[in-house]
Motif scaffolding. Structure first.
Motif, PDB file in Angstrom:
ATOM      1  N   LEU A  30       2.368  13.368   0.967  1.00 62.16           N
ATOM      2  CA  LEU A  30       2.834  12.456   2.022  1.00 62.16           C
ATOM      3  C   LEU A  30       3.942  13.116   2.828  1.00 62.16           C
ATOM      4  CD1 LEU A  30       3.101   8.928   0.372  1.00 62.16           C
ATOM      5  CD2 LEU A  30       1.615   9.617   2.225  1.00 62.16           C
ATOM      6  N   GLU A  31       3.774  13.141   4.119  1.00 58.64           N
ATOM      7  CA  GLU A  31       4.788  13.696   5.017  1.00 58.64           C
ATOM      8  C   GLU A  31       5.574  12.577   5.697  1.00 58.64           C
ATOM      9  OE1 GLU A  31       4.962  17.145   6.219  1.00 58.64           O
ATOM     10  OE2 GLU A  31       3.640  17.812   4.613  1.00 58.64           O
ATOM     11  N   GLU A  32       5.085  11.354   5.583  1.00 54.84           N
ATOM     12  CA  GLU A  32       5.716  10.211   6.235  1.00 54.84           C
ATOM     13  C   GLU A  32       5.664   9.009   5.305  1.00 54.84           C
ATOM     14  OE1 GLU A  32       3.425   9.543   9.768  1.00 54.84           O
ATOM     15  OE2 GLU A  32       1.566   9.452   8.679  1.00 54.84           O
ATOM     16  N   THR A  33       6.479   8.033   5.590  1.00 58.34           N
ATOM     17  CA  THR A  33       6.454   6.782   4.849  1.00 58.34           C
ATOM     18  C   THR A  33       5.402   5.887   5.474  1.00 58.34           C
ATOM     19  OG1 THR A  33       8.787   6.989   4.294  1.00 58.34           O
ATOM     20  CG2 THR A  33       7.835   4.782   4.174  1.00 58.34           C
ATOM     21  N   LEU A  34       4.578   5.279   4.635  1.00 57.58           N
ATOM     22  CA  LEU A  34       3.514   4.406   5.122  1.00 57.58           C
ATOM     23  C   LEU A  34       3.837   2.957   4.785  1.00 57.58           C
ATOM     24  CD1 LEU A  34       0.427   6.484   3.919  1.00 57.58           C
ATOM     25  CD2 LEU A  34       1.476   6.488   6.184  1.00 57.58           C
ATOM     26  N   VAL A  35       3.810   2.106   5.787  1.00 58.86           N
ATOM     27  CA  VAL A  35       3.969   0.670   5.589  1.00 58.86           C
ATOM     28  C   VAL A  35       2.558   0.097   5.584  1.00 58.86           C
ATOM     29  CG1 VAL A  35       4.901  -1.482   6.507  1.00 58.86           C
ATOM     30  CG2 VAL A  35       6.204   0.650   6.730  1.00 58.86           C
TER      31      VAL A  35
ATOM     32  N   GLU B  91      -7.074   1.347   5.005  1.00 57.57           N
ATOM     33  CA  GLU B  91      -6.684   2.733   5.274  1.00 57.57           C
ATOM     34  C   GLU B  91      -5.911   3.314   4.090  1.00 57.57           C
ATOM     35  OE1 GLU B  91      -5.805   3.245   9.948  1.00 57.57           O
ATOM     36  OE2 GLU B  91      -4.737   1.578   8.986  1.00 57.57           O
ATOM     37  N   ALA B  92      -5.077   2.507   3.466  1.00 52.61           N
ATOM     38  CA  ALA B  92      -4.285   2.957   2.314  1.00 52.61           C
ATOM     39  C   ALA B  92      -5.189   3.342   1.153  1.00 52.61           C
ATOM     40  CB  ALA B  92      -3.313   1.859   1.888  1.00 52.61           C
ATOM     41  N   GLN B  93      -6.256   2.599   0.950  1.00 52.78           N
ATOM     42  CA  GLN B  93      -7.184   2.931  -0.138  1.00 52.78           C
ATOM     43  C   GLN B  93      -7.763   4.326   0.064  1.00 52.78           C
ATOM     44  OE1 GLN B  93      -9.770  -0.465   0.187  1.00 52.78           O
ATOM     45  NE2 GLN B  93      -8.701  -1.581  -1.434  1.00 52.78           N
ATOM     46  N   GLY B  94      -8.138   4.650   1.280  1.00 52.42           N
ATOM     47  CA  GLY B  94      -8.659   5.984   1.574  1.00 52.42           C
ATOM     48  C   GLY B  94      -7.627   7.069   1.345  1.00 52.42           C
TER      49      GLY B  94
ATOM     50  N   ASN C  85      -7.310  10.348  -1.710  1.00 54.44           N
ATOM     51  CA  ASN C  85      -7.124  11.767  -1.386  1.00 54.44           C
ATOM     52  C   ASN C  85      -5.676  12.234  -1.542  1.00 54.44           C
ATOM     53  OD1 ASN C  85      -9.867  11.968  -0.580  1.00 54.44           O
ATOM     54  ND2 ASN C  85      -9.324  11.013   1.369  1.00 54.44           N
ATOM     55  N   LEU C  86      -4.834  11.433  -2.176  1.00 53.16           N
ATOM     56  CA  LEU C  86      -3.402  11.735  -2.238  1.00 53.16           C
ATOM     57  C   LEU C  86      -3.097  13.050  -2.951  1.00 53.16           C
ATOM     58  CD1 LEU C  86      -0.791  10.547  -1.261  1.00 53.16           C
ATOM     59  CD2 LEU C  86      -0.583   9.311  -3.387  1.00 53.16           C
TER      60      LEU C  86
ATOM     61  N   MET D 133       5.777   6.049  -0.138  1.00 55.08           N
ATOM     62  CA  MET D 133       6.601   7.173   0.305  1.00 55.08           C
ATOM     63  C   MET D 133       6.552   8.264  -0.750  1.00 55.08           C
ATOM     64  SD  MET D 133      10.499   5.839  -0.420  1.00 55.08           S
ATOM     65  CE  MET D 133      10.325   4.342   0.512  1.00 55.08           C
ATOM     66  N   SER D 134       6.989   9.454  -0.365  1.00 53.77           N
ATOM     67  CA  SER D 134       7.012  10.567  -1.307  1.00 53.77           C
ATOM     68  C   SER D 134       8.061  10.302  -2.392  1.00 53.77           C
ATOM     69  CB  SER D 134       7.328  11.871  -0.582  1.00 53.77           C
ATOM     70  OG  SER D 134       8.675  11.868  -0.151  1.00 53.77           O
ATOM     71  N   TYR D 135       7.868  10.954  -3.515  1.00 62.03           N
ATOM     72  CA  TYR D 135       8.821  10.826  -4.614  1.00 62.03           C
ATOM     73  C   TYR D 135      10.197  11.340  -4.180  1.00 62.03           C
ATOM     74  CZ  TYR D 135      10.931  11.249  -9.206  1.00 62.03           C
ATOM     75  OH  TYR D 135      11.770  11.125 -10.278  1.00 62.03           O
ATOM     76  N   ARG D 136      10.218  12.431  -3.395  1.00 59.30           N
ATOM     77  CA  ARG D 136      11.480  12.986  -2.895  1.00 59.30           C
ATOM     78  C   ARG D 136      12.226  11.959  -2.047  1.00 59.30           C
ATOM     79  NH1 ARG D 136      12.533  14.506   1.765  1.00 59.30           N
ATOM     80  NH2 ARG D 136      10.392  14.814   2.426  1.00 59.30           N
TER      81      ARG D 136
END
Length: 98
Positions: A23-28, A10-13, A17-18, A40-43
């Motif tokens: 990113l609105e959320e942190t992805l584990v 899922e992360a590859q997909g 498209n990043l 996670m977002s740079y912010r």
């Protein structure tokens, strides 16, 4: 900050498209059901770094105080009395605030 767990596939997909969607959320990201990466977002990354820096500053201040004033240093856990309470007046006298 919300967190969501996704697979490596899922992360590859998402990574492909990043640029189109921030990113609105942190992805584990997991591999074989075990967490292996966090995206996670740079912010959000910058906010975490700022929090760490603030905590390090507080610790330096606390450690500096305890080395300059050894009576303010925390005693080892073994030295703490189990459940014994101290009144505010006793505490002030003990640390030299009177």
């Amino acid at each position: 900050m919300t967190e969501r767990t996704i697979t490596l596939t899922e992360a590859q997909g998402i990574l492909q498209n990043l640029a189109d969607q921030p990113l609105e959320e942190t992805l584990v990201i997991t591999s074989q059901s075990q967490p292996c990466l966090t995206l996670m977002s740079y912010r959000a990354h910058q906010e975490l770094l700022a929090n760490i820096e603030s905590l390090q500053t507080v610790l330096e201040i606390m450690i500096g105080s305890s080395t300059e004033h050894p009576r303010l240093a925390r005693p080892p856990k073994a030295a703490l009395s189990g459940g014994k309470s101290t009144s505010w007046e006793e505490f002030k006298a003990e640390v030299g605030w009177e």
